[in-house]
Design an enzyme around this catalytic site. Structure first.
Site, mmCIF file in Angstrom:
data_model
loop_
_atom_site.group_PDB
_atom_site.id
_atom_site.type_symbol
_atom_site.label_atom_id
_atom_site.label_comp_id
_atom_site.label_asym_id
_atom_site.label_seq_id
_atom_site.Cartn_x
_atom_site.Cartn_y
_atom_site.Cartn_z
ATOM 1 N N GLU A 135 45.095 -31.330 5.706
ATOM 2 C CA GLU A 135 44.045 -30.346 5.973
ATOM 3 C C GLU A 135 44.128 -29.845 7.414
ATOM 4 O O GLU A 135 43.860 -28.695 7.723
ATOM 5 C CB GLU A 135 42.676 -30.992 5.713
ATOM 6 C CG GLU A 135 41.519 -30.026 5.740
ATOM 7 C CD GLU A 135 40.287 -30.590 6.406
ATOM 8 O OE1 GLU A 135 40.275 -30.667 7.656
ATOM 9 O OE2 GLU A 135 39.346 -30.942 5.687
ATOM 10 N N ARG B 11 38.388 -25.524 1.565
ATOM 11 C CA ARG B 11 39.097 -25.623 2.858
ATOM 12 C C ARG B 11 40.148 -24.516 3.008
ATOM 13 O O ARG B 11 41.216 -24.728 3.579
ATOM 14 C CB ARG B 11 39.765 -26.993 3.027
ATOM 15 C CG ARG B 11 38.808 -28.170 3.025
ATOM 16 C CD ARG B 11 37.895 -28.143 4.251
ATOM 17 N NE ARG B 11 37.149 -29.386 4.368
ATOM 18 C CZ ARG B 11 35.977 -29.629 3.782
ATOM 19 N NH1 ARG B 11 35.414 -28.698 3.033
ATOM 20 N NH2 ARG B 11 35.361 -30.777 3.968
ATOM 21 N N SER C 104 38.725 -35.338 8.290
ATOM 22 C CA SER C 104 39.632 -35.624 7.156
ATOM 23 C C SER C 104 41.005 -35.058 7.477
ATOM 24 O O SER C 104 41.129 -33.876 7.778
ATOM 25 C CB SER C 104 39.138 -34.943 5.882
ATOM 26 O OG SER C 104 37.852 -35.372 5.544
HETATM 27 P P1 FAD Z 1 40.189 -25.481 16.241
HETATM 28 O O1 FAD Z 1 40.669 -26.869 15.958
HETATM 29 O O2 FAD Z 1 40.101 -25.062 17.656
HETATM 30 O O3 FAD Z 1 41.064 -24.462 15.432
HETATM 31 C C1 FAD Z 1 41.352 -24.664 14.065
HETATM 32 C C2 FAD Z 1 42.250 -23.508 13.578
HETATM 33 O O4 FAD Z 1 41.516 -22.292 13.600
HETATM 34 C C3 FAD Z 1 43.469 -23.284 14.466
HETATM 35 O O5 FAD Z 1 44.523 -22.851 13.634
HETATM 36 C C4 FAD Z 1 43.030 -22.178 15.399
HETATM 37 O O6 FAD Z 1 44.120 -21.408 15.866
HETATM 38 C C5 FAD Z 1 42.124 -21.357 14.494
HETATM 39 N N1 FAD Z 1 41.033 -20.682 15.212
HETATM 40 C C6 FAD Z 1 40.034 -21.281 15.912
HETATM 41 N N2 FAD Z 1 39.174 -20.364 16.368
HETATM 42 C C7 FAD Z 1 39.637 -19.159 15.964
HETATM 43 C C8 FAD Z 1 39.199 -17.812 16.136
HETATM 44 N N3 FAD Z 1 38.083 -17.523 16.808
HETATM 45 N N4 FAD Z 1 39.938 -16.821 15.598
HETATM 46 C C9 FAD Z 1 41.070 -17.093 14.907
HETATM 47 N N5 FAD Z 1 41.529 -18.345 14.709
HETATM 48 C C10 FAD Z 1 40.822 -19.358 15.228
HETATM 49 N N6 FAD Z 1 35.527 -29.944 8.708
HETATM 50 C C11 FAD Z 1 34.821 -29.687 7.585
HETATM 51 O O7 FAD Z 1 35.043 -28.664 6.911
HETATM 52 N N7 FAD Z 1 33.844 -30.533 7.154
HETATM 53 C C12 FAD Z 1 33.521 -31.661 7.821
HETATM 54 O O8 FAD Z 1 32.639 -32.399 7.403
HETATM 55 C C13 FAD Z 1 34.254 -31.957 9.010
HETATM 56 N N8 FAD Z 1 33.985 -33.084 9.704
HETATM 57 C C14 FAD Z 1 34.699 -33.358 10.841
HETATM 58 C C15 FAD Z 1 34.389 -34.541 11.543
HETATM 59 C C16 FAD Z 1 35.080 -34.851 12.700
HETATM 60 C C17 FAD Z 1 34.734 -36.128 13.444
HETATM 61 C C18 FAD Z 1 36.084 -33.980 13.188
HETATM 62 C C19 FAD Z 1 36.801 -34.295 14.468
HETATM 63 C C20 FAD Z 1 36.401 -32.820 12.489
HETATM 64 C C21 FAD Z 1 35.706 -32.506 11.304
HETATM 65 N N9 FAD Z 1 35.988 -31.347 10.550
HETATM 66 C C22 FAD Z 1 35.263 -31.057 9.424
HETATM 67 C C23 FAD Z 1 37.073 -30.440 10.981
HETATM 68 C C24 FAD Z 1 36.648 -29.419 12.070
HETATM 69 O O9 FAD Z 1 35.471 -29.825 12.698
HETATM 70 C C25 FAD Z 1 36.446 -28.019 11.470
HETATM 71 O O10 FAD Z 1 37.626 -27.564 10.849
HETATM 72 C C26 FAD Z 1 36.048 -27.003 12.542
HETATM 73 O O11 FAD Z 1 35.651 -25.803 11.940
HETATM 74 C C27 FAD Z 1 37.171 -26.712 13.537
HETATM 75 O O12 FAD Z 1 36.624 -25.929 14.574
HETATM 76 P P2 FAD Z 1 37.353 -25.803 15.971
HETATM 77 O O13 FAD Z 1 36.636 -24.766 16.750
HETATM 78 O O14 FAD Z 1 37.464 -27.140 16.606
HETATM 79 O O15 FAD Z 1 38.770 -25.278 15.506
HETATM 80 N N1 EPU Z 2 36.075 -43.320 -0.333
HETATM 81 C C1 EPU Z 2 36.650 -44.567 -0.437
HETATM 82 N N2 EPU Z 2 37.234 -45.089 0.684
HETATM 83 C C2 EPU Z 2 37.272 -44.436 1.868
HETATM 84 C C3 EPU Z 2 36.690 -43.141 1.967
HETATM 85 C C4 EPU Z 2 36.093 -42.608 0.832
HETATM 86 O O1 EPU Z 2 36.641 -45.191 -1.499
HETATM 87 O O2 EPU Z 2 37.805 -45.002 2.821
HETATM 88 C C5 EPU Z 2 35.376 -42.771 -1.512
HETATM 89 C C6 EPU Z 2 33.863 -42.841 -1.298
HETATM 90 O O3 EPU Z 2 33.343 -44.080 -1.672
HETATM 91 C C7 EPU Z 2 33.374 -41.727 -2.183
HETATM 92 C C8 EPU Z 2 34.495 -40.699 -2.094
HETATM 93 O O4 EPU Z 2 35.654 -41.405 -1.645
HETATM 94 O O5 EPU Z 2 33.269 -42.157 -3.511
HETATM 95 C C9 EPU Z 2 34.164 -39.527 -1.163
HETATM 96 O O6 EPU Z 2 33.969 -40.021 0.156
HETATM 97 P P1 EPU Z 2 33.049 -39.242 1.229
HETATM 98 O O7 EPU Z 2 31.716 -38.929 0.638
HETATM 99 O O8 EPU Z 2 33.082 -40.022 2.491
HETATM 100 O O9 EPU Z 2 33.757 -37.845 1.414
HETATM 101 P P2 EPU Z 2 35.289 -37.416 1.482
HETATM 102 O O10 EPU Z 2 35.670 -36.845 0.168
HETATM 103 O O11 EPU Z 2 36.126 -38.513 2.009
HETATM 104 C C10 EPU Z 2 34.735 -34.977 2.144
HETATM 105 C C11 EPU Z 2 35.188 -33.973 3.145
HETATM 106 C C12 EPU Z 2 34.531 -34.228 4.482
HETATM 107 C C13 EPU Z 2 33.024 -34.112 4.306
HETATM 108 C C14 EPU Z 2 32.565 -35.139 3.269
HETATM 109 C C15 EPU Z 2 31.109 -34.986 2.939
HETATM 110 C C16 EPU Z 2 37.398 -33.212 2.510
HETATM 111 C C17 EPU Z 2 38.841 -33.247 2.793
HETATM 112 N N3 EPU Z 2 36.626 -33.991 3.274
HETATM 113 O O12 EPU Z 2 35.212 -36.247 2.560
HETATM 114 O O13 EPU Z 2 34.967 -33.230 5.402
HETATM 115 O O14 EPU Z 2 32.344 -34.336 5.521
HETATM 116 O O15 EPU Z 2 33.310 -34.941 2.035
HETATM 117 O O16 EPU Z 2 30.896 -33.855 2.157
HETATM 118 O O17 EPU Z 2 36.969 -32.491 1.612
HETATM 119 C C18 EPU Z 2 36.655 -32.717 7.019
HETATM 120 O O18 EPU Z 2 36.974 -31.766 6.299
HETATM 121 O O19 EPU Z 2 37.212 -32.950 8.125
HETATM 122 C C19 EPU Z 2 35.585 -33.620 6.579
HETATM 123 C C20 EPU Z 2 35.212 -34.697 7.271
#
Ligand code: FAD
Ligand code: EPU
Length: 341
Positions: free
Chosen positions: A330, A160, A234
């Site tokens: 994050e 991240r 997250s």
């Molecule tokens: P924004 O929120 O618009 O911007 C994020 C940051 O980047 C800000 O600081 C902004 O200024 C900067 N920025 C954006 N675009 C640019 C650009 N073109 N140039 C320079 N700076 C820029 N993230 C994960 O890694 N894994 C996941 O599994 C994951 N699951 C998610 C699930 C949900 C339901 C939600 C709501 C979010 C999740 N995220 C996850 C977080 C998010 O989706 C990612 O971080 C995504 O890449 C953000 O994209 P955005 O365009 O919305 O960024």
């Molecule tokens: N867990 C719990 N309770 C909870 C949530 C999770 O016990 O309420 C335990 C699960 O049982 C599992 C472990 O935690 O053993 C990991 O959980 P999960 O697989 O749901 O993933 P996570 O570690 O909570 C991370 C990323 C996610 C990504 C998933 C899948 C980070 C900060 N988050 O979540 O990214 O989608 O793994 O790879 O690394 C994001 O960055 O916004 C994001 C959603």
């Protein structure tokens, strides 16, 4: 150009913060024009707003990145190189790749946001991070208007993390990203939940489309849809602790969720810690901890960004007291708060 403009539709927490100035750009020329007119204003470039928390109105210029375009820039026997405009929607781009049988992004299905933000925090899910498929990006240097190219090494990707969140924070606007995708799939199914999902569907020889469908099903089962419940995924990173620290915790909590990352370090699951602390489903006024995934903070309707920030501080304090572990946010807090824990 809009003045005093609500950002509520532009952030997935649904926070009703206002931008002093708001505009969009679809080309470098439009970006330059905006920056020239508002040179003295603080700048925020926004994609899908899915990784930001506004704690107050933004006293400056918010620019929405709308640069589009997906093109094949090169290919060889093994790989295909796809150059994508930063304003393209991430998930739609992943779907486009799957439709063309270009492999590598299937595990990253259904992540909200834009392509341009994906390198910012090296998005990752289910065993893959974008650094695994990233080739290069072009970015506009705000200080001198030059366009610089960053390869994988230059981006300094980490968990991240990238150089754009650290040494080069707020100095570049990402314009386009080039991915190196595979013509022959190299499936990554090591994540337990993917294997279980495939097994439950009776799939023994999965395609990249099957992996994507499995990931989508897993995500939909625990992550809230921001359209229904405001959130930014997250809220905290999974903390990394020393092996000794982990072993001491494991003595006390034998079922502690963890992943070994080296001989000396262990990554803990922050969601597990928050749940164990009794905070899953916890509510503090109009915001709370999601009841299906404790790592996700949610806006139940009318929360301010400050209330969500306060909730996150409460969680950090609780986890520190109970486990002696420091959680790091994050999500990008806007504007950055220097003195919060
Ligand atoms: P924004 O929120 O618009 O911007 C994020 C940051 O980047 C800000 O600081 C902004 O200024 C900067 N920025 C954006 N675009 C640019 C650009 N073109 N140039 C320079 N700076 C820029 N993230 C994960 O890694 N894994 C996941 O599994 C994951 N699951 C998610 C699930 C949900 C339901 C939600 C709501 C979010 C999740 N995220 C996850 C977080 C998010 O989706 C990612 O971080 C995504 O890449 C953000 O994209 P955005 O365009 O919305 O960024
Ligand atoms: N867990 C719990 N309770 C909870 C949530 C999770 O016990 O309420 C335990 C699960 O049982 C599992 C472990 O935690 O053993 C990991 O959980 P999960 O697989 O749901 O993933 P996570 O570690 O909570 C991370 C990323 C996610 C990504 C998933 C899948 C980070 C900060 N988050 O979540 O990214 O989608 O793994 O790879 O690394 C994001 O960055 O916004 C994001 C959603």
């Amino acid at each position: 150009m809009q003045h005093n403009y609500s950002l509520q539709p532009y952030n997935t927490f649904g926070i009703d913060a206002k931008a002093k100035y708001f505009s969009r750009f679809s080309s470098v020329e439009e970006l330059e024009l905006n920056l020239k007119h508002y040179a003295n204003e603080p700048l925020l470039v926004l994609g899908g707003g899915s990784n930001v928390l506004f704690t107050q109105n933004f006293d400056g210029l918010v620019l929405l990145n709308c640069i589009t375009g997906i093109e094949v820039s090169d290919d060889d026997d093994e790989f295909i190189y796809i150059k994508v405009g930063a304003g393209e929607n991430w998930h739609q781009f992943v779907m486009h790749c799957l439709a063309n049988n270009w492999a590598g992004l299937e595990n990253l299905s259904l992540i909200p946001g834009s392509v341009g933000a994906s390198p910012m925090q090296n998005i990752g899910a289910y065993g893959v991070e974008i650094k695994d498929v990233f080739h290069s990006l072009n970015a506009f240097c705000i200080a001198n208007g030059e366009i610089h190219t960053f390869d994988n090494h230059k981006c300094q990707f980490g968990y991240r993390e990238s150089i754009f969140k650290r040494a080069l924070k707020n100095q570049y606007v990402i314009l386009d990203v080039t991915f190196r995708l595979s013509k022959k799939a190299n499936l990554r199914t090591s994540y337990g939940a993917i294997q279980q999902e495939l097994f439950s569907k009776g799939i023994t020889t999965p395609s990249i489309q099957d992996i994507s469908a499995a990931v989508i099903a897993i995500r939909q089962s625990k992550l809230p849809d921001p359209k229904a419940l405001g959130n930014a995924g997250s809220f905290f990173k999974n903390p990394v602790v020393s092996k000794q620290r982990f072993e001491a915790l494991q003595q006390q909590y034998p079922d502690i969720a963890h992943f070994l990352i080296s001989d000396t370090e262990v990554k803990l699951a922050a969601g597990w810690l928050i749940e164990k602390a009794g905070l899953k489903g916890f509510r503090m006024g109009p915001c709370g901890v999601h009841d299906k995934q404790a790592l996700v903070l949610v806006n139940h309707g009318s929360s301010t960004g400050q209330q969500i920030l306060d909730l996150s501080t409460h969680i950090i304090e609780k986890i520190k007291v109970q486990f002696g572990v420091s959680l790091e946010r994050e999500v990008n807090i806007i504007p950055p708060h220097e003195n919060i824990i």
